[in-house]
Scaffold this active site. Structure first.
Site, PDB file in Angstrom:
ATOM      1  N   SER A 139      35.443  63.220  79.525  1.00 23.82           N
ATOM      2  CA  SER A 139      36.401  64.309  79.613  1.00 23.82           C
ATOM      3  C   SER A 139      37.610  63.905  78.776  1.00 23.82           C
ATOM      4  O   SER A 139      38.239  62.884  79.059  1.00 23.82           O
ATOM      5  CB  SER A 139      36.798  64.505  81.075  1.00 23.82           C
ATOM      6  N   LYS A 165      33.425  66.705  76.767  1.00 24.15           N
ATOM      7  CA  LYS A 165      34.147  67.817  77.407  1.00 24.15           C
ATOM      8  C   LYS A 165      35.580  67.755  76.924  1.00 24.15           C
ATOM      9  O   LYS A 165      36.193  66.685  76.945  1.00 24.15           O
ATOM     10  CB  LYS A 165      34.050  67.653  78.925  1.00 24.15           C
ATOM     11  N   LYS A 167      39.435  69.422  77.373  1.00 26.16           N
ATOM     12  CA  LYS A 167      40.297  70.249  78.214  1.00 26.16           C
ATOM     13  C   LYS A 167      40.918  71.323  77.337  1.00 26.16           C
ATOM     14  O   LYS A 167      41.314  71.044  76.198  1.00 26.16           O
ATOM     15  CB  LYS A 167      41.395  69.379  78.825  1.00 26.16           C
ATOM     16  N   ASP A 192      36.816  72.633  79.698  1.00 27.18           N
ATOM     17  CA  ASP A 192      37.297  72.739  81.087  1.00 27.18           C
ATOM     18  C   ASP A 192      38.714  73.302  81.046  1.00 27.18           C
ATOM     19  O   ASP A 192      39.609  72.708  80.446  1.00 27.18           O
ATOM     20  CB  ASP A 192      37.295  71.357  81.745  1.00 27.18           C
ATOM     21  N   GLU A 217      33.987  75.304  82.164  1.00 26.09           N
ATOM     22  CA  GLU A 217      34.274  74.862  83.535  1.00 26.09           C
ATOM     23  C   GLU A 217      35.545  75.523  84.058  1.00 26.09           C
ATOM     24  O   GLU A 217      36.574  75.516  83.392  1.00 26.09           O
ATOM     25  CB  GLU A 217      34.415  73.337  83.532  1.00 26.09           C
ATOM     26  N   ASP A 242      34.254  74.229  89.479  1.00 21.92           N
ATOM     27  CA  ASP A 242      34.771  72.941  89.970  1.00 21.92           C
ATOM     28  C   ASP A 242      35.692  73.260  91.155  1.00 21.92           C
ATOM     29  O   ASP A 242      35.242  73.281  92.317  1.00 21.92           O
ATOM     30  CB  ASP A 242      35.506  72.230  88.807  1.00 21.92           C
ATOM     31  N   LYS A 266      32.280  67.032  93.208  1.00 28.02           N
ATOM     32  CA  LYS A 266      33.210  65.908  93.347  1.00 28.02           C
ATOM     33  C   LYS A 266      33.266  65.541  94.819  1.00 28.02           C
ATOM     34  O   LYS A 266      33.481  66.414  95.667  1.00 28.02           O
ATOM     35  CB  LYS A 266      34.612  66.303  92.867  1.00 28.02           C
ATOM     36  N   GLY A 294      34.736  63.796  87.762  1.00 29.33           N
ATOM     37  CA  GLY A 294      35.565  62.595  87.916  1.00 29.33           C
ATOM     38  C   GLY A 294      36.998  62.976  88.202  1.00 29.33           C
ATOM     39  O   GLY A 294      37.412  64.112  87.926  1.00 29.33           O
TER      40      GLY A 294
HETATM   41  O1  OSB Z   1      38.911  69.105  86.278  1.00 28.52           O
HETATM   42  O2  OSB Z   1      37.430  67.624  86.059  1.00 28.52           O
HETATM   43  C1  OSB Z   1      38.615  67.924  86.214  1.00 28.52           C
HETATM   44  C2  OSB Z   1      40.794  64.771  86.063  1.00 28.52           C
HETATM   45  C3  OSB Z   1      41.721  65.044  87.044  1.00 28.52           C
HETATM   46  C4  OSB Z   1      41.645  66.249  87.694  1.00 28.52           C
HETATM   47  C5  OSB Z   1      40.653  67.178  87.397  1.00 28.52           C
HETATM   48  C6  OSB Z   1      39.711  66.899  86.429  1.00 28.52           C
HETATM   49  C7  OSB Z   1      39.804  65.688  85.730  1.00 28.52           C
HETATM   50  C8  OSB Z   1      38.922  65.304  84.636  1.00 28.52           C
HETATM   51  C9  OSB Z   1      38.785  63.837  84.346  1.00 28.52           C
HETATM   52  O3  OSB Z   1      38.363  66.109  83.928  1.00 28.52           O
HETATM   53  C10 OSB Z   1      37.448  63.311  84.676  1.00 28.52           C
HETATM   54  C11 OSB Z   1      37.430  61.816  84.629  1.00 28.52           C
HETATM   55  O4  OSB Z   1      37.707  61.143  85.653  1.00 28.52           O
HETATM   56  O5  OSB Z   1      37.140  61.276  83.570  1.00 28.52           O
HETATM   57 MG    MG Z   2      37.205  70.301  86.128  1.00 26.54          MG
END
Ligand code: OSB
Ligand code: MG
Length: 373
Positions: A139, A165, A167, A192, A217, A242, A266, A294
């Site tokens: 991510s 992925k 953001k 995402d 996402e 999510d 999660k 994560g």
């Molecule tokens: O939306 O998946 C998410 C991190 C913090 C809060 C929400 C998200 C995330 C990530 C990071 O996308 C995932 C990771 O731990 O690498």
């Molecule tokens: Mg997410």
């Protein structure tokens, strides 16, 4: 546990850990993590759990401070001194608590680690997992500019990660996706949004259909399913939920109304392994693939995610990655490592399969409390 065992003591800690790189999402930037950890003691065994609550109430309403409050004032006093025959059975202890699932998961996941250790079994086997290696994706947070993003993607691909992925947020979306696709036409790519959009952005999502994304996402509101179903009817790209999924019941309803075609699981968001297994099964029975999300975890949460990802319906690469992407020094030994094919191999030691480095844990601890029976 194989037999009823008493929880003799619970240790609660707050850790402070500096991220290697700041992580930016549509809801904010994280530079340093505050992580709540529990250690449960029974006879000569110990289990570890991590709360994935964030520093502020932005991904969800929970924060490390609310997790500490719910754990120290409600969950731990109701757990310590009591007997449990299994980690799954413990759920009835917290039946009356509404929400605060990340706080619940902290103790719940520790009890699963404990149970696996009592049984002398790796946690992934106790959960019923069948995969001995798991596929890893990354991510990538919002970057200062496109060049920085391209460099990051190249680095992660060179390390072997199997899907990327990125953001997105308003102003960092369609042009960025277009540019990534121009440079990397064939990679497994997804985005995402962390709930940054509304149905008023329909045209934007229709345009995303041109870029062969694996999924989008959580594009819409964190509590919504209805608008997501409307969006899914109007675009080809699968939607993955999510934030909106807190239980197997949520997953069943989301699938029933067509709000998603993929689910991110999660542990913290759903309250631990018991509910995560149920979400997994509901999705499997409906032909909906899942993957493991994560939350910038320390090695303890990471190890739990790796165990969970061994289940058969985890058919897509998860956000489960090497310790070194986040931490200069992790609290587990060895750190989580990803091979050059972008895979993590399940470990066969009992419980989470990683040793906790107690000295490092103590060094990172900024607050602790012990609860004895
Ligand atoms: O939306 O998946 C998410 C991190 C913090 C809060 C929400 C998200 C995330 C990530 C990071 O996308 C995932 C990771 O731990 O690498
Ligand atoms: Mg997410």
């Amino acid at each position: 546990m194989g037999r009823p065992v008493r929880i003799d003591q619970v240790e609660l800690r707050e850790l402070r850990m500096q991220l290697v790189h700041p992580f930016e999402t549509s809801f904010g930037i994280t530079r340093e993590r505050r992580i709540v950890i529990v250690k449960v003691f029974s006879e000569s065994q110990t289990g570890y759990g991590e709360s994935t609550a964030g520093e502020g109430p932005f991904y969800s309403h929970e924060t490390y401070q609310t997790a500490w409050h719910i754990l120290s004032d409600f969950i731990i006093p109701n757990t310590v001194g009591k007997e449990f025959a299994s980690a799954a059975e413990w759920a009835s202890t917290v039946r009356e608590i509404r929400g605060h699932r990340m706080a619940q998961a902290c103790v719940e996941t520790a009890l699963w680690d404990l149970e696996a250790k009592f049984r002398g079994q790796p946690l992934w086997k106790l959960l019923g997992g069948s995969r001995t290696t798991i596929d890893c994706g990354v991510s990538i947070g919002i970057q200062p500019d496109i060049d920085a993003l391209m460099a990051k993607i190249q680095t992660e691909l060179d390390s072997g990660y199997r899907r990327i992925k990125i953001k997105i947020k308003p102003g960092w979306d369609i042009q960025v996706i277009q540019e990534v696709r121009r440079c990397f036409p064939n990679i497994s790519l997804m985005v995402d949004a962390n709930s940054a959009y509304t149905l008023a952005d329909m045209d934007l999502f229709r345009k995303m259909d041109a870029f062969n994304l694996m999924m989008i996402e959580q594009p819409l509101h964190h509590e919504d399913m209805i608008d997501h179903a409307e969006l899914q009817r109007q675009i080809q790209t699968p939607i993955c939920l999510d934030e909106s999924i807190h239980s197997a019941d949520d997953a069943a309803k989301a699938i029933r109304i067509g709000a998603c075609r993929i689910v991110n699981i999660k542990l913290g968001r759903v309250g631990g392994f018991r509910e995560a297994l149920r979400v997994h099964d509901v999705c499997r029975d409906q032909g909906i693939p899942v993957w493991c999300g994560g939350m910038l975890e320390s090695g303890i949460g990471r190890a739990h995610n790796i165990a969970l990802s061994s289940l058969d319906n985890f058919k897509l690469p998860g956000d489960v990655t090497a310790s070194k992407r986040y931490w200069t020094r992790d609290i587990i030994d060895p750190p989580v490592e990803v091979d050059s094919d972008g895979r993590i191999t399940e470990r066969n030691d009992p419980g989470i399969g990683y040793r906790i480095n107690e000295d490092t844990l103590t060094e990172f601890t900024v607050r602790s409390q012990v609860f004895a029976a």
